[in-house]
Write a protein that holds these residues in place. Structure first.
Motif, short mmCIF file in Angstrom:
data_model
loop_
_atom_site.label_atom_id
_atom_site.label_comp_id
_atom_site.label_asym_id
_atom_site.label_seq_id
_atom_site.Cartn_x
_atom_site.Cartn_y
_atom_site.Cartn_z
N ASN A 1 -89.95 10.03 16.97
CA ASN A 1 -88.97 10.88 17.53
C ASN A 1 -88.31 12.48 16.82
O ASN A 1 -89.24 12.59 16.03
CB ASN A 1 -87.36 10.33 17.35
N ALA A 2 -87.90 12.92 17.26
CA ALA A 2 -87.17 14.14 16.21
C ALA A 2 -86.45 14.24 15.38
O ALA A 2 -86.72 15.21 14.33
CB ALA A 2 -86.61 15.42 17.23
N VAL A 3 -85.98 13.08 15.19
CA VAL A 3 -85.54 12.85 13.55
C VAL A 3 -86.21 12.59 12.91
O VAL A 3 -86.35 13.14 11.74
CB VAL A 3 -84.35 11.38 13.93
N SER B 1 -89.59 13.61 12.99
CA SER B 1 -90.22 15.23 12.81
C SER B 1 -89.35 15.70 13.85
O SER B 1 -90.26 15.55 15.20
CB SER B 1 -91.73 14.59 12.21
N PRO B 2 -88.81 16.33 13.57
CA PRO B 2 -88.85 17.64 14.76
C PRO B 2 -90.17 18.81 15.12
O PRO B 2 -90.23 19.47 16.25
CB PRO B 2 -87.55 18.36 13.82
N ALA B 3 -90.51 18.79 14.48
CA ALA B 3 -92.08 19.73 14.29
C ALA B 3 -92.70 18.94 15.25
O ALA B 3 -93.15 19.53 16.16
CB ALA B 3 -92.79 19.70 13.17
N ALA B 4 -93.67 17.24 15.27
CA ALA B 4 -94.18 16.84 15.79
C ALA B 4 -93.40 16.85 17.71
O ALA B 4 -94.19 16.79 18.40
CB ALA B 4 -94.36 15.24 15.53
N ALA B 5 -92.19 16.35 17.64
CA ALA B 5 -91.27 16.00 18.47
C ALA B 5 -91.69 17.92 19.63
O ALA B 5 -91.93 17.53 20.90
CB ALA B 5 -90.53 15.55 18.52
N ALA B 6 -91.44 18.51 18.95
CA ALA B 6 -91.41 20.04 19.38
C ALA B 6 -92.91 20.41 20.09
O ALA B 6 -92.85 21.20 20.76
CB ALA B 6 -90.79 21.10 18.84
N GLY C 1 -81.53 8.00 18.56
CA GLY C 1 -80.88 8.42 17.54
C GLY C 1 -81.50 10.44 17.77
O GLY C 1 -80.99 11.36 16.68
N SER C 2 -81.54 10.69 18.72
CA SER C 2 -82.17 11.63 19.33
C SER C 2 -81.75 12.52 20.61
O SER C 2 -81.58 13.64 21.50
CB SER C 2 -84.03 12.12 19.30
N GLY C 3 -79.97 12.48 20.92
CA GLY C 3 -79.04 12.75 21.08
C GLY C 3 -79.16 12.10 22.50
O GLY C 3 -79.77 10.43 22.77
N GLU C 4 -79.45 12.34 23.94
CA GLU C 4 -79.07 12.00 25.18
C GLU C 4 -80.42 12.52 25.91
O GLU C 4 -80.34 12.55 26.64
CB GLU C 4 -77.79 12.86 26.01
N HIS C 5 -81.61 12.92 24.64
CA HIS C 5 -82.91 13.02 25.42
C HIS C 5 -83.46 11.72 24.80
O HIS C 5 -83.01 11.44 23.81
CB HIS C 5 -83.65 14.83 24.76
N ALA C 6 -84.70 11.25 25.79
CA ALA C 6 -85.34 10.52 25.32
C ALA C 6 -86.49 10.89 24.48
O ALA C 6 -86.88 11.82 24.24
CB ALA C 6 -86.17 9.82 26.40
N ALA C 7 -86.67 10.08 23.27
CA ALA C 7 -87.86 10.44 22.09
C ALA C 7 -89.19 10.53 22.92
O ALA C 7 -89.05 9.41 23.90
CB ALA C 7 -88.17 9.32 21.38
N ALA D 1 -99.28 12.25 15.28
CA ALA D 1 -98.38 13.98 15.48
C ALA D 1 -100.02 13.99 16.72
O ALA D 1 -100.10 15.22 15.97
CB ALA D 1 -97.95 14.77 14.62
N ARG D 2 -100.02 13.77 17.78
CA ARG D 2 -100.83 13.81 18.63
C ARG D 2 -100.59 15.22 19.12
O ARG D 2 -101.55 16.46 19.05
CB ARG D 2 -101.26 13.48 19.94
N GLY D 3 -99.28 15.63 19.14
CA GLY D 3 -99.63 17.39 19.95
C GLY D 3 -99.39 18.39 19.07
O GLY D 3 -100.11 19.39 20.08
N PHE D 4 -99.70 18.36 17.49
CA PHE D 4 -100.30 19.69 16.92
C PHE D 4 -101.92 19.87 17.64
O PHE D 4 -101.77 21.07 17.72
CB PHE D 4 -100.07 19.12 15.66
#
Ligand code: PLP
Length: 481
Positions: free
Chosen positions: A127-129, A131-136, A348-354, A366-369
């Protein structure tokens, strides 16, 4: 390049005296640069070496990796050197341009480098908590993928391990929805006592669909099988017959890219029909969904925007490293209702699902990279070009092998070619692999043993195809003679 300057000390493989227990990092930077250099050399050499591994699993590799758990550790560079020595002879050169087995892509340079960074950065993609970078990176790459693949921007996306997980998640979402519509909460109450779910799929569905039915408790005997047409796409008239023959909660699994022939189902006609009967449509697009990225081939997956869920692979045609696929769902709440975590400390990432709420794993790399880097390197035009080139080269295989006296038995609509060699296909495939020019396998399609060629690598050229055709024709001749 600096990475080649580091030469680890040469040691005897079997130490006579136990080495001292060392701290974790001797020289982390040099070691990573050294590993990157070895990886880069392997990639560069993959074009000219035999595609097959030098040694066999049973005879050599198992011994090379050793038997006993070592009592004492060693220096990191020694461990890495032992790994390189043990693995080297057992490596398949599928990153190179003449691997045509299964459906396995190579890796575009930016994706390979991004995966090395992901290893060094060691980000947890949950989730974005964490790793904000991996999530973004996943959020951005997910948006780009939806655009490329013709999927609505409102759809949810999960970065999964591959087509198997994508199919399992998509069909789990379908199971949630069709049972909820029948007044049943499958996540709370399970399947015992639930209305029976009908699962309809084509006769040439991928084996991962059956595995999903086992895993989700729907059972393979729930399957109602639809006939396929001459090239292995679903027969729409037969789909209508099967769908209208029963009622109750209904999931229909379609396919974009038959793993043997490359054929794509008529998604538009099938989705419209299934939706008239309130069914859920899942599209297994592990290979074929990439046709959407090409203006010339997009017609093959016309109607994909009507699917309720769809899976696609990154490690095949996008040419990112292994262990990467995507699942899309047109109904994000259904997606998360089926697979999201429920423990409050995991949100823990607010209202957005992780990102981790759209897949089956929790902690994950972090597959997104790598996906972001591949799409950034290629651009939309580069992805389209890769897909079109592979299809064109599959056509070149078909023409040249036909000219060589063999029979191509499928309609080569995508990147897959099935060849009747007039001899035992497995023997011919083994001879081709032994020759080393290229690597391919045999398959059974419609009760015939055939050579199966999949052109999925971004770096394959016309001359690679021509050399491979010559190798196949040599092997056929040698086998016949
Ligand atoms: C490869 C493939 C799968 C399985 O995908 P993995 O990435 O190996 O898990 C599923 N369906 C089709 C059509 C495929 O080609």
């Amino acid at each position: 390049m600096a990475y080649n300057s580091y030469k680890p000390p040469v040691r005897s493989r079997v130490a006579t005296e136990p080495p001292p227990v060392v701290s974790i990092v001797v020289d982390d930077r040099q070691l990573l640069q050294y590993a990157a250099g070895v990886a880069a050399d392997f990639r560069a050499g993959a074009t000219d070496r035999p595609v097959r591994p030098e040694r066999d699993y049973d005879a050599d590799l198992i011994r090379a990796f050793g038997r006993e758990l070592p009592e004492r550790g060693c220096a990191p560079d020694a461990a890495v050197d032992e790994l390189i020595a043990a693995a080297g002879p057992g490596l398949m050169a599928n990153v190179g341009p003449r691997f045509f087995g299964f459906v396995v892509g190579g890796t575009v340079p930016a994706a390979a480098a991004a995966d090395m960074l992901a290893a060094g950065w060691d980000q947890n993609g949950f989730n974005a908590v964490l790793s904000p970078a991996a999530a973004a990176a996943e959020a951005c790459a997910g948006r780009w993928l939806r655009q490329l693949l013709g999927i609505a921007d409102t759809a949810s996306v999960g970065f999964v391990t591959g087509g198997q997980e994508a199919n399992t998640v998509g069909i789990a979402a379908g199971r949630h929805q069709v049972l909820a519509a029948a007044g049943w909460d499958v996540e709370a109450d399970g399947l015992a006592g639930a209305p029976r779910v009908r699962v309809v799929a084509g006769a040439e569905r991928h084996a991962t669909i059956d595995r999903t039915l086992r895993l989700l408790g729907l059972g393979t005997s729930a399957l109602e099988v639809v006939a396929t047409d001459g090239n292995g796409a679903i027969d729409i008239a037969d789909l209508r017959r099967v769908v209208t023959a029963g009622d109750g909660p209904l999931i229909v699994c379609l396919q974009a890219g038959n793993v043997n022939t490359g054929a794509c189902d008529d998604l538009r006609a099938a989705c419209e029909l299934v939706h008239e009967h309130d069914g859920w449509v899942h599209v297994d697009g592990a290979i074929g969904l990439w046709a959407a990225a090409s203006p010339r081939l997009r017609h093959l997956v016309d109607g994909i925007e009507l699917a309720d869920s769809a899976g696609c692979d990154g490690h095949k045609w996008l040419n990112v490293g292994q262990d990467c696929g995507f699942v899309f769902c047109a109904h994000p709440q259904v997606h998360t209702a089926a697979v999201a975590h429920t423990a409050p400390y995991l949100t823990g990432s607010g209202e957005h699902a992780a990102p981790g709420d759209f897949v089956l794993g929790a902690s994950r790399r972090a597959r997104g990279f790598a996906v972001w880097a591949a799409l950034r390197q290629l651009g939309a035009a580069g992805v389209a070009d890769t897909v079109e080139r592979c299809c064109r080269l599959a056509g070149r295989f078909a023409t040249a092998l036909t000219d060589g006296g063999l029979r191509v038995v499928n309609d080569v609509v995508l990147n897959q070619v099935l060849v009747d060699v007039g001899a035992d296909a497995e023997t011919v495939a083994a001879a081709v692999r032994a020759d080393g020019t290229c690597w391919l396998g045999a398959t059974t399609w419609r009760d015939r043993r055939l050579l199966r060629i999949s052109v999925s690598n971004h770096s394959t050229t016309e001359s690679d195809v021509d050399r491979s055709v010559a190798a196949i024709l040599r092997a056929v001749q040698a086998t016949a003679g």
